[in-house]
Design an enzyme around this catalytic site. Structure first.
Site, PDB file in Angstrom:
ATOM      1  N   GLU A 243       0.880  -1.178   0.000  1.00  0.00           N
ATOM      2  CA  GLU A 243       0.000   0.000   0.000  1.00  0.00           C
ATOM      3  C   GLU A 243       0.905   1.212   0.000  1.00  0.00           C
ATOM      4  O   GLU A 243       1.566   1.512   0.994  1.00  0.00           O
ATOM      5  CB  GLU A 243      -0.927  -0.021   1.220  1.00  0.00           C
ATOM      6  CG  GLU A 243      -2.132   0.903   1.087  1.00  0.00           C
ATOM      7  CD  GLU A 243      -1.793   2.377   1.269  1.00  0.00           C
ATOM      8  OE1 GLU A 243      -1.765   3.125   0.261  1.00  0.00           O
ATOM      9  OE2 GLU A 243      -1.536   2.760   2.406  1.00  0.00           O
ATOM     10  N   CYS A 277      -1.569   9.266   2.647  1.00  0.00           N
ATOM     11  CA  CYS A 277      -1.319   8.810   1.279  1.00  0.00           C
ATOM     12  C   CYS A 277      -2.461   9.181   0.346  1.00  0.00           C
ATOM     13  O   CYS A 277      -2.274   9.244  -0.874  1.00  0.00           O
ATOM     14  CB  CYS A 277      -1.065   7.308   1.255  1.00  0.00           C
ATOM     15  SG  CYS A 277      -2.344   6.334   2.056  1.00  0.00           S
TER      16      CYS A 277
END
Length: 486
Positions: A243, A277
């Protein structure tokens, strides 16, 4: 004693490492790193108990995970304060993270039951049974931006599935990891089921390259993720879940409530000092009077964002970035964009030397011919003016990443047009793009991941399916195959 190996707290035997509060440089944690030899001991400890942990059964594993949830609930104030001191995030935000850690338990249990449980069906060939088995020993690499919640999202489903874990947190947030392991210990977790190895690059390399791990779950930078992907390219037997970040776009088109739009833009770009993110990095605003007015309103609001220490009262919206190095990196990123032709609408400034405190930045990069496809991991939002909706979508898709994207638009038709064409794993409409549901998968495409979505889908990479056709006894079929006689 800061390494937790085989149920014992032991001292690291490597070099000294220090964690400091990025808002005032107070030392939060000071110890030594784990050596490759200690990493090996941790992996061996996890391997030694893995089968017993699996054979304990789901209900027994669940009871320990539920005991951990009780520990999280009981200690949520300490968790929030520890995260705040070590990351510099304001207390209101870290209280939210502590709450998310608690909520992750129930979501992980639901995901396990829905996506990786056991099911049976009678078929003409026999009883078809689907089960799921753990991979074995998995490594979890945690990030600094959500040092409790994000590794928790790997560790909990991994344990529920029957894996054992070697956890290597970010070297920037070791105290949060230490607190997490102490709570697991209080929850009654058997020795060796989770092992904590604190350290920097050497520790991480030793763990990632260890031949006895069966998988690695990583949350962090695209650069490190790509290195891991290359490293595991010749090992198809190991599960790798990545991720990573994103150069995330947000398009504004035809919004009547400009104040609400400004709010969602700020929440998308500047929450957590831009260190999520999913944060918006690029903002697409239509040319013309309406876009001009929105941009003026946004500029004024960004100038008034309150920045301060984690414990400031009244509380700030933005705390410090994770380090002075990170803060200076954002100043340098802004300088580079200006040199390429960008125009600062609100200048990002390093507020105080020796700290990670920066003010938010807003820069118009419409005149930049070759806009760098970079994830500037901080509170710097790039504005691009557009005339045509298709052009805006094309520009939004012009990135090697594909994590999050969003549109603020009053027209559902505009949203559906955008949704059909945008390339991202998280696509929001009239909501901040940093908002994600734990009851849904979380992941991106392109350089943002390797198709191993986390959150509700973390259960998928924590176990593998085992399909069986079964009968209670051996029996002859009613009709033998042609050419057989018994």
């Amino acid at each position: 004693m800061t390494q937790f190996i085989k149920g014992q707290w032991v001292a690291g035997l490597g070099h000294a490492v220090t964690s400091k509060n990025p808002a005032n440089n107070d030392v939060i944690w000071n110890s030594q790193t784990a050596t490759p030899e200690q990493v090996n001991t941790a992996v061996e400890a996890a391997r030694e108990v893995q089968f017993d942990w699996f054979m304990l059964g789901f209900e027994a594993r669940l009871a320990i995970v539920e005991a951990y949830r009780a520990q999280l609930e009981e200690n949520k104030a300490e968790i929030a304060e520890t995260i705040a001191q070590e990351t510099g995030k304001p207390q209101w935000e870290t209280a939210t993270e502590a709450g998310a850690m608690i909520g992750k338990i129930g979501l992980s249990v639901a995901a396990y039951n829905k996506r990786t449980g056991t099911s049976e069906n009678d078929t003409p060939a026999g009883r078809a049974v689907l089960r799921h088995k753990p991979h074995g020993v998995v490594a979890v690499f945690g990030p600094y931006n959500f040092p409790g919640h994000l590794p928790n999202g790997h560790i909990v489903p991994a344990l529920l599935a029957g894996n054992t874990v070697v956890f290597k947190p970010s070297e920037l947030t070791p105290k949060v990891a230490e607190l997490m392991l102490k709570l697991w210990e209080k929850a009654g977790l058997p020795a060796g089921v989770i092992n904590l190895v604190q350290g920097e690059v050497e520790t991480g390399k030793a763990l990632a390259s260890h031949p006895q791990i069966d998988g690695l779950f990583f949350t962090g930078s695209s650069r490190t993720g790509h290195i891991l992907h290359q490293q595991y390219a010749g090992e198809p037997g190991k599960i790798l879940a990545l991720e990573m970040g994103g150069n995330n776009p947000l398009i504004i088109k035809g919004v009547k409530d400009s104040k609400a739009a400004v709010h969602d833009i700020i929440q998308s770009a500047y929450i957590s000092s831009g260190q999520r993110c999913t944060c918006a990095r690029r903002l697409y605003v239509e040319k013309g009077a309406e876009g001009d007015a929105l941009l003026a309103q946004l500029t004024d609001a960004v100038k008034r964002i309150v920045v301060g220490a984690w414990n400031a009262q009244p509380q700030p919206f933005m705390g410090a970035m994770i380090s002075e190095t990170a803060a200076k990196g954002m100043v340098e990123a802004q300088r580079n964009l200006v040199n390429l032709g960008g125009h600062s609408l609100v200048e990002l400034t390093h507020i105080e030397e020796g700290t990670g405190l920066v003010s938010p930045g807003l820069i118009d990069v419409s005149q930049v011919i070759e806009l760098p496809d970079e994830e500037y991991f901080g509170p710097l939002l790039q504005v691009v003016r557009y005339t045509d909706f298709d052009e805006a979508i094309k520009l939004a898709n012009n990135t090697r990443y594909g994590l999050s994207a969003g549109i603020l638009a009053d027209s559902r038709d505009d949203y559906e047009y955008f949704l059909a064409r945008i390339r991202a794993g998280i696509v929001n409409w009239n909501k901040q793009i940093t908002g994600a549901s734990g009851a849904a998968p979380f992941g991106g495409v392109g350089a943002s991941g390797n198709h191993r979505a986390s959150a509700f889908y973390a259960a998928d990479y924590c176990a593998y399916p085992v399909a069986s056709v079964e009968a209670d006894e051996v029996s002859l079929p009613a009709n033998l195959s042609p050419g057989l006689s018994l």
